[in-house]
Design an enzyme around this catalytic site. Structure first.
Site, PDB file in Angstrom:
ATOM      1  N   ASP A   1       0.912  -2.323   2.928  1.00 17.97           N
ATOM      2  CA  ASP A   1       2.216  -1.681   2.965  1.00 17.97           C
ATOM      3  C   ASP A   1       2.896  -2.029   4.287  1.00 17.97           C
ATOM      4  OD1 ASP A   1       4.250  -0.105   1.949  1.00 17.97           O
ATOM      5  OD2 ASP A   1       3.440   1.753   2.775  1.00 17.97           O
TER       6      ASP A   1
ATOM      7  N   HIS B   1      14.886   3.034   8.149  1.00 20.51           N
ATOM      8  CA  HIS B   1      13.751   3.950   7.942  1.00 20.51           C
ATOM      9  C   HIS B   1      12.931   4.108   9.221  1.00 20.51           C
ATOM     10  CE1 HIS B   1      10.297   5.872   6.040  1.00 20.51           C
ATOM     11  NE2 HIS B   1       9.513   4.925   6.525  1.00 20.51           N
TER      12      HIS B   1
ATOM     13  N   GLU C   1       7.879   7.402  -1.185  1.00 23.52           N
ATOM     14  CA  GLU C   1       8.454   6.272  -0.454  1.00 23.52           C
ATOM     15  C   GLU C   1       8.907   5.265  -1.492  1.00 23.52           C
ATOM     16  OE1 GLU C   1       5.768   4.936   2.732  1.00 23.52           O
ATOM     17  OE2 GLU C   1       6.710   6.471   3.996  1.00 23.52           O
TER      18      GLU C   1
ATOM     19  N   GLU D   1       9.906   1.886  -2.649  1.00 26.47           N
ATOM     20  CA  GLU D   1       9.621   0.565  -2.090  1.00 26.47           C
ATOM     21  C   GLU D   1       9.707  -0.512  -3.172  1.00 26.47           C
ATOM     22  OE1 GLU D   1       6.211   0.307   0.409  1.00 26.47           O
ATOM     23  OE2 GLU D   1       6.265   2.424   0.994  1.00 26.47           O
TER      24      GLU D   1
ATOM     25  N   ASP E   1       5.165   4.858  -2.999  1.00 29.39           N
ATOM     26  CA  ASP E   1       3.984   5.090  -2.166  1.00 29.39           C
ATOM     27  C   ASP E   1       3.973   6.562  -1.750  1.00 29.39           C
ATOM     28  OD1 ASP E   1       1.664   4.183  -0.888  1.00 29.39           O
ATOM     29  OD2 ASP E   1       2.717   4.010   1.016  1.00 29.39           O
TER      30      ASP E   1
ATOM     31  N   ARG F   1       3.095  14.086   4.337  1.00 28.69           N
ATOM     32  CA  ARG F   1       3.525  13.982   5.743  1.00 28.69           C
ATOM     33  C   ARG F   1       2.714  14.869   6.669  1.00 28.69           C
ATOM     34  NH1 ARG F   1       5.935   9.209   5.357  1.00 28.69           N
ATOM     35  NH2 ARG F   1       7.576   9.215   3.771  1.00 28.69           N
TER      36      ARG F   1
ATOM     37  N   GLN G   1      -0.651  13.132   7.161  1.00 32.87           N
ATOM     38  CA  GLN G   1      -0.407  11.903   7.930  1.00 32.87           C
ATOM     39  C   GLN G   1      -0.159  12.190   9.410  1.00 32.87           C
ATOM     40  OE1 GLN G   1       2.869   9.640   6.286  1.00 32.87           O
ATOM     41  NE2 GLN G   1       2.900   8.171   7.969  1.00 32.87           N
TER      42      GLN G   1
ATOM     43  N   LYS H   1      -1.846   8.783   2.629  1.00 29.61           N
ATOM     44  CA  LYS H   1      -1.313   7.779   1.704  1.00 29.61           C
ATOM     45  C   LYS H   1      -2.262   7.448   0.563  1.00 29.61           C
ATOM     46  CE  LYS H   1       2.254   6.441   4.329  1.00 29.61           C
ATOM     47  NZ  LYS H   1       3.613   6.222   3.843  1.00 29.61           N
TER      48      LYS H   1
ATOM     49  N   THR I   1      -0.697   5.526  -5.167  1.00 31.82           N
ATOM     50  CA  THR I   1       0.472   4.663  -5.052  1.00 31.82           C
ATOM     51  C   THR I   1       0.837   4.241  -6.475  1.00 31.82           C
ATOM     52  OG1 THR I   1      -0.276   3.816  -2.911  1.00 31.82           O
ATOM     53  CG2 THR I   1       1.397   2.531  -4.078  1.00 31.82           C
TER      54      THR I   1
ATOM     55  N   GLU J   1      13.327  11.704   5.271  1.00 33.36           N
ATOM     56  CA  GLU J   1      14.625  11.286   5.807  1.00 33.36           C
ATOM     57  C   GLU J   1      15.770  12.079   5.181  1.00 33.36           C
ATOM     58  OE1 GLU J   1      14.720   6.686   6.442  1.00 33.36           O
ATOM     59  OE2 GLU J   1      13.225   7.153   4.906  1.00 33.36           O
TER      60      GLU J   1
END
Lengths: 400, 400
Positions: A114, A121, A187, A189, A221, A225, A228, A241, A245, A347
């Site tokens: 990844d 971002h 996420e 992606e 993904d 948070r 993490q 993570k 996925t 975000e």
């Protein structure tokens, strides 16, 4: 060729016209997983249509390993089949309605990497996590930062998202606590699938990107948070993570994306030579959309990505690391400069400080149990058409 | 049973006596890769001796997937074969001298995870890299820190170590430069191989460790410290590690290590419940040795590891991440408290500041082209015997 030139009579906005021809693995109630090609509302049973056992293995890997000449030859053949009515009688019996198939993980994933290639971002996260430092780390504009993820938990779209448990520590607490993640995130992606491997010890130069990469798929993904934040110093994300996925069931061939190529954003400073792409840049104008429970939340623009997938591949191998058929590498969260162009809840809700108000009046900072996230994308095709990348979706289930 | 009770008449110090019985994949000039069992100076051709096609697949994965009852049944059978002279006539024809075989990668690696579980190693690196902070990050004593590595570049002992190229930046320079790594290092580690997978979304509790983990192998996680230092913030090591990870050709069954089990170091503070191992701790008294060009440099003691492999497995899956047959996870660099117990050159030469003087009068901070590193290990077996883990070796070749 446009969708309308096909004997299939597809609507112009199908997204799965004969200029796209994405590959996937499907099964029906009566037969096991095999390779299909998405066309309009149907799937062409490639195993049956070609009689080639390569397409009956239940993953795309064997076909992907055959390389660019074989990929091009099959694409030419498919294009002829769908454009010339002379083939209708032989092709049509092998078309299965998409609403009658189950889609499977299209590739056997070898290694999963990844990246972190959206400047917007990276700056957003840097501002949130390191408010007293520069938003970007000093290395960010010199190399596409990336890390290895867990290949064994890459699953096909629709796989339930079980809320992960783990350790988290609030800065105000003395010690960590254990429990379900309270900051479950997405996420949005774009992923790149390696067809042709490479030798250990030999770097793959940037210009060889289309000789190795077979196609493109959407990626979500899923990220925790809180897990993490507590674990990631000094060796990077791990359990935050690795629980899941999700990828879309369709791999759009690189060959379909000629009209989608655009110049990437200007790079300042210029990167080292092995990352220079002035001759043949691989910016791609893929427009993503993120929906929560049916409501459009965000429209992340892939064309804004600072590092391209060709640069990522060159970087990934510059130390001599080998590639294998089935390697998957993802772009990192796609976020644009606008507030409605962000590809993650962290975000969109600015770290939870600015809850998002939904159409039903409820608010979100991160994901609730029962929430359904759908990511879709399109890119320019020939003659003003749009190609679809299908969708990657997941519903959040309570922690076990 | 000791080695001397076998009809094989092995010397007491063989390391590959009938109490060990490590598995590997071997070939001879006349036949392809198949499963063998190391015994004395020989390999038992398990495919031929059992007639079971499970042992003719060229990897241990199919056998490892059969689970603990099948592992135990075969081990019992092998023990009988080697201890009771009645089996000599049928077993002996399937013994191949070890100097006539080529050893291969024993497992098809699914996911590769590297932990960071030696307190001495983590403190040494913390002191060097973050001299103004606490040596350990705040999370270190609460969870076994780990990250995913590149499964596709795990290779068998003896694979050449091509010096990797990449970006590095000296703090005194304004911008990074590209070239061969100048700080090529080893990491002496112990790896654990998963035999039985688990379901997505279901944590594997600590006590289930022996139901999932098949065996143990030596690991050298080659590392480029200059590439790593520049790239690793914020997402962890990537190209500094991904060029090569070497493993020994022999997987020692967990069942052989009963006499090697020891209490791990005391934990302070007590970890969260899912990491508590007071009932059934899996500390292991494995004594490693690191040799450079034949000279013993270091004797890292695995028994000093703060986090055990059972804790690592429980942590790895606590978020619901699934296991697959062939998953490999490594301990992280094994370093003890003594200066001659360090498992990496960055520690042995204190970041390059204190060169090591070799017997030939030359000095090293990191590895030179042509250097050969051999890591070996033994552990207590029954009746005072020692079990060998074989060796993991590699010779450094110039950058390409």
């Amino acid at each position: 060729m446009t969708a309308s030139t096909s004997w299939l009579g597809l609507p112009p906005d199908t997204g799965f016209g004969p200029a796209n021809l994405p590959y996937g693995i499907f099964s029906t109630s009566g037969s096991g997983p095999r390779t299909g090609v998405g066309i309009g509302d149907h799937v062409l049973d490639l195993a049956a249509a070609t009689g080639d056992p390569l397409h009956a293995t239940g993953t795309l890997n064997a076909f992907m390993a055959t390389g660019p000449a074989a990929w091009a030859a099959l694409r030419t053949r498919l294009t002829e089949w769908f454009s010339d009515p002379v083939h209708r009688r032989t092709v049509e019996p092998n078309l299965v309605p998409r609403d009658q198939v189950t889609m499977h993980l299209p590739i056997e994933v070898a290694d999963y990497v990844d990246f972190y290639s959206s400047q917007h971002h990276a700056e957003n996260l840097g501002r949130m996590f390191r408010p007293d430092s520069a938003a970007l780390t000093p290395n960010w504009k010199h190399l596409p930062i990336g890390y290895h993820g867990r290949a064994g938990t890459v699953a096909v779209s629709g796989t339930p998202v079980v809320r992960p448990c783990g350790q988290r520590k609030d800065p105000t607490e003395d010690a960590p606590t254990f429990g379900p993640s309270q900051r479950l995130d997405i996420e949005a992606e774009v992923g790149f699938v390696v067809g042709v491997g490479s030798d250990l010890g030999a770097a793959v130069p940037l210009r060889r990107f289309p000789d190795h990469v077979f196609g493109v798929c959407l990626v979500n993904d899923w990220s925790s948070r809180d897990l993490q934040a507590w674990e990631y110093v000094p060796l990077g994300p791990f359990l935050g993570k690795s629980f899941l996925t999700s990828i879309a069931p369709w791999v759009v061939p690189l060959a379909a994306l000629g009209a989608a190529r655009v110049a990437p954003p200007p790079r300042d400073p210029q990167p080292l030579r092995y990352l220079r792409d002035d001759d043949d840049p691989w910016g791609l104008d893929i427009a993503l959309e993120v929906r929560l429970n049916g409501e459009l939340l965000s429209s992340p623009p892939f064309r804004e990505m600072y590092w391209t997938p060709a640069q990522q591949l060159a970087h990934l191998t510059v130390n001599g690391a080998s590639l294998r058929t089935g390697d998957l590498y993802a772009s990192g969260t796609v976020s644009g400069p606008g507030t409605h162009e962000r590809g993650s809840f962290i975000e969109l809700s600015w770290g939870g400080a600015e809850p998002i108000t939904l159409a039903d009046g409820t608010t979100r900072t991160f994901l609730d149990d029962g929430d359904v996230v759908v990511i879709t994308a399109t890119a320019p095709g020939p003659d003003g058409s749009r190609l679809s990348f299908g969708e990657v979706t997941g519903r959040v289930e309570p922690a076990r």
